[in-house]
Design a protein around this motif. Structure first.
Motif, PDB file in Angstrom:
ATOM      1  N   ALA A  49      50.663  37.499  41.273  1.00  0.00           N
ATOM      2  CA  ALA A  49      50.592  37.576  39.819  1.00  0.00           C
ATOM      3  C   ALA A  49      49.291  38.280  39.430  1.00  0.00           C
ATOM      4  CB  ALA A  49      50.651  36.179  39.209  1.00  0.00           C
ATOM      5  N   CYS A  50      49.192  38.637  38.134  1.00  0.00           N
ATOM      6  CA  CYS A  50      48.076  39.485  37.701  1.00  0.00           C
ATOM      7  C   CYS A  50      46.726  38.839  37.968  1.00  0.00           C
ATOM      8  CB  CYS A  50      48.228  39.857  36.237  1.00  0.00           C
ATOM      9  SG  CYS A  50      48.308  38.465  35.105  1.00  0.00           S
ATOM     10  N   GLU A  51      46.612  37.515  37.805  1.00  0.00           N
ATOM     11  CA  GLU A  51      45.308  36.883  38.012  1.00  0.00           C
ATOM     12  C   GLU A  51      44.876  36.988  39.478  1.00  0.00           C
ATOM     13  OE1 GLU A  51      48.383  33.662  38.600  1.00  0.00           O
ATOM     14  OE2 GLU A  51      48.014  35.173  37.045  1.00  0.00           O
ATOM     15  N   MET A  52      45.854  37.002  40.402  1.00  0.00           N
ATOM     16  CA  MET A  52      45.511  37.151  41.815  1.00  0.00           C
ATOM     17  C   MET A  52      45.026  38.566  42.095  1.00  0.00           C
ATOM     18  SD  MET A  52      48.772  35.135  43.438  1.00  0.00           S
ATOM     19  CE  MET A  52      49.511  33.780  42.496  1.00  0.00           C
ATOM     20  N   ILE A  53      45.691  39.549  41.482  1.00  0.00           N
ATOM     21  CA  ILE A  53      45.272  40.941  41.653  1.00  0.00           C
ATOM     22  C   ILE A  53      43.858  41.127  41.108  1.00  0.00           C
ATOM     23  CG2 ILE A  53      45.757  43.324  40.979  1.00  0.00           C
ATOM     24  CD1 ILE A  53      48.741  42.497  40.860  1.00  0.00           C
ATOM     25  N   LEU A  54      43.612  40.562  39.935  1.00  0.00           N
ATOM     26  CA  LEU A  54      42.281  40.666  39.343  1.00  0.00           C
ATOM     27  C   LEU A  54      41.230  40.032  40.252  1.00  0.00           C
ATOM     28  CD1 LEU A  54      42.873  39.804  35.563  1.00  0.00           C
ATOM     29  CD2 LEU A  54      42.627  42.052  36.609  1.00  0.00           C
ATOM     30  N   PHE A  55      41.522  38.849  40.770  1.00  0.00           N
ATOM     31  CA  PHE A  55      40.547  38.147  41.612  1.00  0.00           C
ATOM     32  C   PHE A  55      40.273  38.921  42.899  1.00  0.00           C
ATOM     33  CE2 PHE A  55      38.778  34.949  44.385  1.00  0.00           C
ATOM     34  CZ  PHE A  55      37.931  34.249  43.538  1.00  0.00           C
ATOM     35  N   GLU A  56      41.332  39.474  43.488  1.00  0.00           N
ATOM     36  CA  GLU A  56      41.173  40.178  44.762  1.00  0.00           C
ATOM     37  C   GLU A  56      40.414  41.493  44.614  1.00  0.00           C
ATOM     38  OE1 GLU A  56      44.983  38.435  47.264  1.00  0.00           O
ATOM     39  OE2 GLU A  56      45.247  40.257  46.068  1.00  0.00           O
ATOM     40  N   ARG A  57      40.279  41.982  43.396  1.00  0.00           N
ATOM     41  CA  ARG A  57      39.469  43.188  43.179  1.00  0.00           C
ATOM     42  C   ARG A  57      37.971  42.908  43.267  1.00  0.00           C
ATOM     43  NH1 ARG A  57      42.303  46.628  38.246  1.00  0.00           N
ATOM     44  NH2 ARG A  57      44.262  47.050  39.325  1.00  0.00           N
ATOM     45  N   GLY A  58      37.587  41.646  43.267  1.00  0.00           N
ATOM     46  CA  GLY A  58      36.194  41.294  43.422  1.00  0.00           C
ATOM     47  C   GLY A  58      35.383  41.259  42.145  1.00  0.00           C
ATOM     48  N   LEU A  59      36.055  41.381  41.003  1.00  0.00           N
ATOM     49  CA  LEU A  59      35.343  41.366  39.725  1.00  0.00           C
ATOM     50  C   LEU A  59      34.999  39.957  39.268  1.00  0.00           C
ATOM     51  CD1 LEU A  59      37.533  43.930  37.731  1.00  0.00           C
ATOM     52  CD2 LEU A  59      35.367  44.373  38.874  1.00  0.00           C
ATOM     53  N   PHE A  60      35.858  38.988  39.657  1.00  0.00           N
ATOM     54  CA  PHE A  60      35.781  37.663  39.054  1.00  0.00           C
ATOM     55  C   PHE A  60      35.254  36.630  40.043  1.00  0.00           C
ATOM     56  CE2 PHE A  60      38.521  39.912  36.228  1.00  0.00           C
ATOM     57  CZ  PHE A  60      38.269  39.363  34.981  1.00  0.00           C
ATOM     58  N   GLU A  61      34.412  35.775  39.528  1.00  0.00           N
ATOM     59  CA  GLU A  61      33.909  34.648  40.292  1.00  0.00           C
ATOM     60  C   GLU A  61      34.866  33.466  40.196  1.00  0.00           C
ATOM     61  OE1 GLU A  61      29.488  33.307  40.443  1.00  0.00           O
ATOM     62  OE2 GLU A  61      30.417  32.296  38.713  1.00  0.00           O
ATOM     63  N   ARG A  62      35.484  33.325  39.033  1.00  0.00           N
ATOM     64  CA  ARG A  62      36.434  32.227  38.817  1.00  0.00           C
ATOM     65  C   ARG A  62      37.412  32.620  37.723  1.00  0.00           C
ATOM     66  NH1 ARG A  62      36.152  28.531  41.612  1.00  0.00           N
ATOM     67  NH2 ARG A  62      37.645  26.852  41.574  1.00  0.00           N
ATOM     68  N   ILE A  63      38.682  32.199  37.894  1.00  0.00           N
ATOM     69  CA  ILE A  63      39.727  32.412  36.893  1.00  0.00           C
ATOM     70  C   ILE A  63      40.473  31.099  36.706  1.00  0.00           C
ATOM     71  CG2 ILE A  63      41.926  33.564  36.392  1.00  0.00           C
ATOM     72  CD1 ILE A  63      40.902  36.015  37.876  1.00  0.00           C
ATOM     73  N   GLU A  64      40.755  30.758  35.456  1.00  0.00           N
ATOM     74  CA  GLU A  64      41.609  29.614  35.165  1.00  0.00           C
ATOM     75  C   GLU A  64      42.887  30.109  34.491  1.00  0.00           C
ATOM     76  OE1 GLU A  64      38.402  27.687  33.116  1.00  0.00           O
ATOM     77  OE2 GLU A  64      37.547  28.156  35.067  1.00  0.00           O
TER      78      GLU A  64
END
Length: 307
Positions: A81-96
């Motif tokens: 899902a999109c939040e996983m793609i965003l996280f795997e790009r290395g931009l995010f420290e944490r997503i809820e």
């Protein structure tokens, strides 16, 4: 909504994928590749550039590109899902990710963990009563979720409260008639198209022929999903009330959404279907561009307002 209605909504969206695909057939208009290119162009100016990529460039320009905190208003089914793609790009420290559908959240949490992602939390929350921690998030987004929320004033107030200074809110949303009560003009145009459309392109997933579209019965809509487009026509009013609107793009759907519901897969099988869908996209663009019809969908970027 009362407690029984909230439980029905949660149960429905625990199986959200069934609303969009059935037996590998696309039922929903936005999943057609030609429509996705059309939507990309309306949102980003480039048919090949998706709105998340475009938004992330804006986000990086405002906040930097590491250690970000994100919040998804609503959970979408996907692997990834999109939040996983965003996280795997290395931009995010944490997503809820917050949603009322507990089963869907649990499935997506399992997928994230199977991908080795430990920085995403999937949280069961009622979006009508959600309390968002203040000044925490660099990026908050909502894709096809807000039109299921009744307490829009509260939600947008919370979104604004949760954004950090310089943060971005992104919304991709249906803002057309509430409870899918399409206008007389919409129905007239859709039914004229159905009248001349070749029969193979009007076949539904269960083998019926979609000859004519009647206005949906409101009580039937409520029985199926009590939250469906409950106050969709007021979304932009409350977004503008609580947030600093940076970019608002009309993205259509006024004809394609009601026309292609249950029959979209017919246009994704051969060159003739591809040609038909391109013609329908052009027709919709002209009708909206000439102000014959409003746009039922919108893409919006907004920032925090100081109150």
């Amino acid at each position: 909504m009362d407690i029984d209605e909230r439980d029905r909504v949660a149960e429905l969206w625990d199986h959200s994928q069934e609303q969009y695909r059935r037996d590998d057939r696309v039922l929903y208009w936005e999943l057609l590749p030609a429509v996705q290119r059309y939507q990309n162009e309306m949102m980003t100016g480039d048919a090949e550039t998706g709105y998340f990529d475009w938004t992330l460039r804006e986000l990086e320009a405002r906040t930097g590109n590491t250690g970000l905190r994100g919040l998804s208003i609503g959970c979408n089914e996907g692997d990834p899902a999109c939040e996983m793609i965003l996280f795997e790009r290395g931009l995010f420290e944490r997503i809820e990710v917050v949603d009322i559908a507990e089963g869907l959240l649990e499935r997506q949490q399992g997928i994230a963990r199977s991908r080795g992602i430990e920085g995403i939390d999937y949280l069961c929350r009622n979006l009508n009563a959600i309390e968002i921690e203040p000044d925490v998030y660099d990026f908050i987004w909502a894709v096809g979720t807000v039109h299921h929320v009744e307490r829009l004033d509260h939600l947008f107030d919370q979104i604004n409260k949760g954004l950090r200074s310089g943060g971005l809110f992104m919304m991709r949303e249906y803002i057309g008639p509430r409870r899918l009560q399409f206008t007389d003009r919409q129905l007239r145009i859709v039914n004229e198209i159905l009248r001349i459309l070749p029969e193979p392109y009007k076949k539904t997933a269960d083998g019926r022929i979609k000859h004519h579209l009647e206005r949906y019965d409101i009580e039937a809509i409520k029985a199926h999903d009590p939250s469906e487009s409950i106050r969709s026509d007021e979304i932009m009013h409350f977004a503008a009330k609580h947030l600093d609107l940076i970019e608002v793009a009309e993205t259509g759907g006024t004809i394609l959404h009601p026309l292609l519901s249950d029959i979209a897969f017919n246009f994704d099988r051969n060159e003739a279907g591809a040609g038909l869908i391109e013609g329908l996209i052009l027709l919709e663009r002209i009708l909206i561009g000439e102000k014959v019809l409003p746009s039922d969908y919108v893409f919006c970027l907004a920032g925090k307002t100081m109150k």
